[in-house]
Design an enzyme around this catalytic site. Structure first.
Site, short mmCIF file in Angstrom:
data_model
loop_
_atom_site.label_atom_id
_atom_site.label_comp_id
_atom_site.label_asym_id
_atom_site.label_seq_id
_atom_site.Cartn_x
_atom_site.Cartn_y
_atom_site.Cartn_z
N PRO A 13 30.27 123.09 81.41
CA PRO A 13 30.41 124.41 80.81
C PRO A 13 29.84 124.53 79.41
CG PRO A 13 32.54 123.35 81.09
CD PRO A 13 31.55 122.54 81.85
N ASN A 14 29.25 125.68 79.17
CA ASN A 14 28.70 126.08 77.86
C ASN A 14 27.42 125.37 77.47
OD1 ASN A 14 30.86 127.96 77.17
ND2 ASN A 14 32.15 126.15 76.95
N ARG A 21 24.45 127.77 70.57
CA ARG A 21 25.82 127.30 70.46
C ARG A 21 25.96 126.29 69.32
NH1 ARG A 21 28.67 123.06 74.64
NH2 ARG A 21 30.73 123.30 73.72
N TYR A 26 25.22 120.87 67.93
CA TYR A 26 24.48 120.54 69.15
C TYR A 26 22.96 120.61 68.99
CZ TYR A 26 29.09 120.88 71.25
OH TYR A 26 30.41 120.67 71.56
N ASN A 78 27.07 115.18 81.80
CA ASN A 78 27.73 115.63 80.58
C ASN A 78 28.75 116.67 81.05
OD1 ASN A 78 28.62 116.80 78.25
ND2 ASN A 78 26.61 116.99 77.30
N HIS A 84 37.49 115.97 78.90
CA HIS A 84 38.75 115.63 78.26
C HIS A 84 39.99 115.85 79.14
CE1 HIS A 84 35.95 115.39 75.00
NE2 HIS A 84 35.69 116.68 75.07
N GLU A 102 27.94 108.75 81.44
CA GLU A 102 28.42 109.98 80.80
C GLU A 102 27.69 110.16 79.47
OE1 GLU A 102 32.64 111.12 80.89
OE2 GLU A 102 32.54 111.09 78.70
N SER A 106 26.96 115.36 71.07
CA SER A 106 27.60 115.13 69.77
C SER A 106 28.39 113.83 69.80
CB SER A 106 28.54 116.30 69.46
OG SER A 106 29.61 116.32 70.40
N ARG A 111 35.01 114.15 65.87
CA ARG A 111 35.31 115.57 65.87
C ARG A 111 36.82 115.77 66.02
NH1 ARG A 111 31.44 118.54 69.91
NH2 ARG A 111 32.36 120.32 68.80
N ARG A 115 38.86 115.42 71.50
CA ARG A 115 37.57 115.04 72.08
C ARG A 115 37.39 113.52 72.18
NH1 ARG A 115 34.69 119.97 72.22
NH2 ARG A 115 35.33 121.32 70.51
C1 DQA Z 1 30.00 117.78 74.59
C2 DQA Z 1 31.26 117.42 73.82
C3 DQA Z 1 32.48 118.12 74.41
O1 DQA Z 1 33.65 117.80 73.66
C4 DQA Z 1 32.29 119.62 74.35
O2 DQA Z 1 33.38 120.28 74.96
C5 DQA Z 1 30.99 120.07 74.93
C6 DQA Z 1 29.79 119.27 74.69
C7 DQA Z 1 28.73 117.16 73.96
O3 DQA Z 1 27.71 117.14 74.64
O4 DQA Z 1 28.76 116.75 72.80
O5 DQA Z 1 30.91 121.14 75.53
O6 DQA Z 1 30.12 117.24 75.90
#
Ligand code: DQA
Length: 157
Positions: A13-14, A21, A26, A78, A84, A102, A106, A111, A115
């Site tokens: 996601p995202n 973002r 990132y 990823n 988490h 994996e 970041s 962080r 995380r």
């Molecule tokens: C992430 C790190 C995760 O904690 C976060 O929720 C993401 C991106 C990363 O690529 O650094 O969406 O997986």
């Protein structure tokens, strides 16, 4: 039969929002840049890629279940925030025997504290973090290394 030379790359996601973002975390590269980078790094190493992004946990689980057909020689994932807390993705990874890496763009260990815990990494061979897009290339090298190691072990049996 020719060996399978396709890597499955899954992004959670995202991650399609890359570039827009939190660029300070990132980076400024977009999701298209990430896909182009992965295809070209895989090609350099003699591999094809299938790249899949979803904001839905169920779709990611289904994609991993479909990977049970033996079409891929390795998986780069990823899982984004699912990292988490998703035991469903953990279970789906667990049943796959190909090398699984994996990746996090970041440094998840520097962080927010939530995380620092990865549920899904426990079902993977290795974890790469804090290297931006390069992390995906690192993951490819790790997969190649694991495959070579397994081939050597097989030859000695
Ligand atoms: C992430 C790190 C995760 O904690 C976060 O929720 C993401 C991106 C990363 O690529 O650094 O969406 O997986």
């Amino acid at each position: 039969m020719a060996p399978v030379k396709t890597l499955l790359i899954i992004n959670g996601p995202n991650l399609a929002m890359l570039g827009k973002r939190e660029p300070e975390i990132y980076g400024r590269e977009t999701y298209d840049d990430l896909q182009t980078f992965c295809r070209s790094e895989a090609q350099k190493r003699g591999y094809l890629t299938e790249i899949f992004q979803s904001n839905s946990e169920g779709e990611i689980v289904t994609r991993l279940n479909r990977a049970m057909d033996g079409k891929y020689c390795g998986i780069i994932i990823n899982p984004a925030a699912y990292t988490h807390y998703s035991y469903a993705i953990y279970d789906a990874l667990l049943m796959l025997s190909v090398p699984k890496i994996e990746v996090h763009l970041s440094n998840i260990y520097k962080r927010e504290s939530f995380r620092s815990n990865s549920v899904t990494a426990q079902a993977c061979d290795r974890q790469v973090y804090g290297r931006g897009l390069e992390g995906y290339a690192d993951a490819m090298d790790l997969i190649i290394h694991i495959l070579e190691q397994r081939a050597r072990e097989e030859a000695h049996r």
